[in-house]
Design a protein around this motif. Structure first.
Motif, PDB file in Angstrom:
ATOM      1  N   GLY A  94       0.789  -1.220   0.000  1.00  0.00           N
ATOM      2  CA  GLY A  94       0.000   0.000   0.000  1.00  0.00           C
ATOM      3  C   GLY A  94       0.822   1.272   0.000  1.00  0.00           C
ATOM      4  N   ILE A  95       2.115   1.163  -0.274  1.00  0.00           N
ATOM      5  CA  ILE A  95       2.963   2.346  -0.320  1.00  0.00           C
ATOM      6  C   ILE A  95       4.008   2.146  -1.410  1.00  0.00           C
ATOM      7  CG2 ILE A  95       4.632   1.502   1.383  1.00  0.00           C
ATOM      8  CD1 ILE A  95       4.674   4.451   2.454  1.00  0.00           C
ATOM      9  N   ARG A  96       4.410   3.259  -2.048  1.00  0.00           N
ATOM     10  CA  ARG A  96       5.419   3.162  -3.092  1.00  0.00           C
ATOM     11  C   ARG A  96       6.812   3.043  -2.468  1.00  0.00           C
ATOM     12  NH1 ARG A  96       3.174   7.348  -7.797  1.00  0.00           N
ATOM     13  NH2 ARG A  96       1.811   5.786  -8.764  1.00  0.00           N
ATOM     14  N   VAL A  97       7.560   2.062  -2.951  1.00  0.00           N
ATOM     15  CA  VAL A  97       8.922   1.845  -2.477  1.00  0.00           C
ATOM     16  C   VAL A  97       9.872   1.934  -3.667  1.00  0.00           C
ATOM     17  CG1 VAL A  97       8.132   0.383  -0.587  1.00  0.00           C
ATOM     18  CG2 VAL A  97       8.769  -0.677  -2.765  1.00  0.00           C
ATOM     19  N   LYS A  98      11.159   1.918  -3.386  1.00  0.00           N
ATOM     20  CA  LYS A  98      12.156   1.992  -4.453  1.00  0.00           C
ATOM     21  C   LYS A  98      12.175   0.709  -5.259  1.00  0.00           C
ATOM     22  CE  LYS A  98      15.317   5.197  -2.108  1.00  0.00           C
ATOM     23  NZ  LYS A  98      16.701   5.397  -1.585  1.00  0.00           N
ATOM     24  N   ASN A  99      12.567   0.821  -6.516  1.00  0.00           N
ATOM     25  CA  ASN A  99      12.726  -0.363  -7.350  1.00  0.00           C
ATOM     26  C   ASN A  99      13.710  -1.337  -6.706  1.00  0.00           C
ATOM     27  OD1 ASN A  99      11.002   0.763  -9.218  1.00  0.00           O
ATOM     28  ND2 ASN A  99      12.614   1.392 -10.635  1.00  0.00           N
ATOM     29  N   GLY A 100      13.368  -2.619  -6.775  1.00  0.00           N
ATOM     30  CA  GLY A 100      14.278  -3.657  -6.299  1.00  0.00           C
ATOM     31  C   GLY A 100      13.978  -4.212  -4.935  1.00  0.00           C
TER      32      GLY A 100
ATOM     33  N   ARG B  96      14.752  -8.183  -3.946  1.00  0.00           N
ATOM     34  CA  ARG B  96      13.767  -8.996  -4.664  1.00  0.00           C
ATOM     35  C   ARG B  96      14.347 -10.323  -5.118  1.00  0.00           C
ATOM     36  NH1 ARG B  96      12.246  -6.868 -10.568  1.00  0.00           N
ATOM     37  NH2 ARG B  96      11.866  -9.096 -10.804  1.00  0.00           N
ATOM     38  N   ASN B  97      15.685 -10.385  -5.299  1.00  0.00           N
ATOM     39  CA  ASN B  97      16.318 -11.602  -5.792  1.00  0.00           C
ATOM     40  C   ASN B  97      16.636 -12.613  -4.695  1.00  0.00           C
ATOM     41  OD1 ASN B  97      16.302 -10.645  -8.438  1.00  0.00           O
ATOM     42  ND2 ASN B  97      18.232  -9.549  -8.155  1.00  0.00           N
TER      43      ASN B  97
END
Length: 464
Positions: A108-114, A162-163
């Motif tokens: 529900g919140i925008r986070v940085k890519n990755g 994410r990896n």
């Protein structure tokens, strides 16, 4: 004048004036009312990396070649859904990656890519499937890529990377998600994990049934927690699964979706299920039109599974969208555009499969014959020689999912001369994307939203 009659007449006139001339005089001006009320179940569907051109071409192919419109577009034509455009940006860019995009839905919140549901200072935002589990619902994820990949993970876990897929596989076990289906044997199998942990044994101790192929999916034990891992890495592309015998035992996304729904549908507190067509994104990264269209149509079959269930059930909200665009493919104007586009029906394999079969010892005739067998495209000698130069080490091509440095871009440019489909890049785009919502709670969808709004919509619709 009677004041009540005047006000009533004014209201009616005001309503009429908001209609377009087409709507005013159309005999088909009947909008299916959005059902109001509480959503007991939620099915959230993501065609990962689906640009509008992908949705359009899949519908066009379905009409021209299969003789029927796509299920997603049919929902629009039959006016069964609420519809919106969505801004997909992340906290760090106007162009998101799948981790930040899924975190917008999940946390529900925008986070940085990755990252997955993690703030800039390490803050952890509780993923929505955990919220629903705490509320007593069953929860599951189904995908055509690794089940630990960014999109399903964003609904379920917090991770600074994410990896970190081996760790995400362990997190799922701790959360005891009710249905987990996709690829990624390397993250569960002790013979393939670097730490040699047997994640399958961990899941069995938690009373999961383990499914490894289509037959097992068809003989599933109802109501039991389920881990279905059907391949190492991602599942095969749909067109290759259809045409190559080695993939026949891999289930389709629609089959996994149906099985997942059946596993959870009788739970008294309801369920939440995320369904991802993950290889739509991968095929866009490769500019692979046959892979793209067929995987989008495979996702579209899962849309029908979900909406058919929701229509019968009456208590299920279905959200259908993408997390971002990718490569922005589209048809190109020309005298033979229709015929050229329809020639994609002659393609038997993905570009990945076709290009993987070429070796440096191929002759010009070998490669010309193989391309004609796979795509019914007659290569020119200079095109065949240029393709062969990649296999002789003279040229290389990068790409997110191009581990073998295959000439995806060059080959898509060759195909473009024959199929009238062009691409703007081999990566994500920041375009606004489509959202459709069906069932109780769909009336909450506004015409233009941010990706984080869908998190809030799910919570409001379910009233938890």
């Amino acid at each position: 004048m009677d004041r009540r009659k005047f006000l009533k007449g004014s209201a009616l006139l005001s309503g009429v004036l908001t209609l377009s001339p087409f709507e005013l005089f159309s005999s088909k001006n009947k909008v299916t009312p959005n059902p109001l009320g509480k959503a007991k179940n939620i099915i959230f569907m993501v065609s990962d990396g689906m640009s509008l051109g992908t949705l359009s071409m899949a519908d066009l192919y379905s009409k021209n070649i299969l003789g029927k419109g796509s299920n997603w577009i049919n929902l629009y034509q039959e006016r069964k859904v609420s519809r919106a455009l969505m801004d997909t940006a992340s906290a760090s860019s106007i162009v998101t990656d799948s981790a930040a995009a899924s975190s917008a839905f999940g946390g529900g919140i925008r986070v940085k890519n990755g990252v997955l549901n993690m703030g800039a200072n390490g803050e952890k935002y509780l993923p929505i499937w955990q919220k629903f589990k705490k509320a007593g619902k069953k929860a599951g994820c189904v995908t055509t890529v690794t089940i630990t990949h960014a999109t399903p993970a964003g609904f379920c876990v917090n991770s600074a990377q994410r990896n970190a897929e081996p760790q995400i596989a362990e997190m799922y076990a701790d959360l005891e998600l009710d249905v987990v289906m996709g690829g990624g044997d390397e993250f569960f199998n002790p013979e393939k994990r670097e730490d040699k942990k047997d994640l399958y044994a961990v899941y069995r101790k938690k009373n999961y049934q383990i499914l490894k192929d289509r037959h097992a999916l068809n003989t599933i034990q109802q109501g039991v927690k389920t881990l279905g891992i059907f391949s190492t890495g991602a599942l095969p592309y749909s067109i290759d699964r259809s045409n190559l015998s080695e993939f026949k035992e891999t289930p389709t996304l629609a089959e996994m979706a149906r099985a997942a729904i059946n596993q959870m549908k009788d739970h008294q507190n309801g369920f939440v299920l995320q369904i991802e067509g993950g290889k739509v994104d991968w095929s866009a990264h490769a500019n692979d039109v046959a892979a793209l269209i067929h995987d989008q149509l495979a996702f579209d079959e899962a849309v029908k599974v979900a909406t058919d269930f929701a229509e019968k059930d009456g208590n299920t909200l279905v959200i259908i969208t993408t997390d971002h665009g990718n490569a922005n493919p589209g048809t190109i104007y020309g005298n033979d555009a229709t015929r050229n586009f329809n020639s994609i029906s002659d393609y038997r394999y993905t570009n990945e499969y076709l290009l993987n079969k070429i070796h440096k010892d191929y002759s010009v005739k070998d490669i010309t014959d193989w391309v004609y067998e796979g795509n019914k495209i007659a290569l020119q000698n200079d095109e065949a020689k240029q393709l062969l130069s990649f296999y002789n080490g003279l040229e290389k091509e990068e790409g997110l999912y191009n581990y073998k440095k295959l000439p995806f871009k060059l080959y898509s440019e060759i195909q473009k001369k024959h199929n009238a489909v062009g691409w703007i890049s081999m990566d994500h785009s920041g375009d606004y994307v489509e959202v459709a919502a069906y069932g109780p709670g769909s009336e909450l969808l506004q015409p233009f939203i941010k990706n984080t709004d869908l998190h809030d919509l799910m919570l409001k619709a379910s009233q938890i």
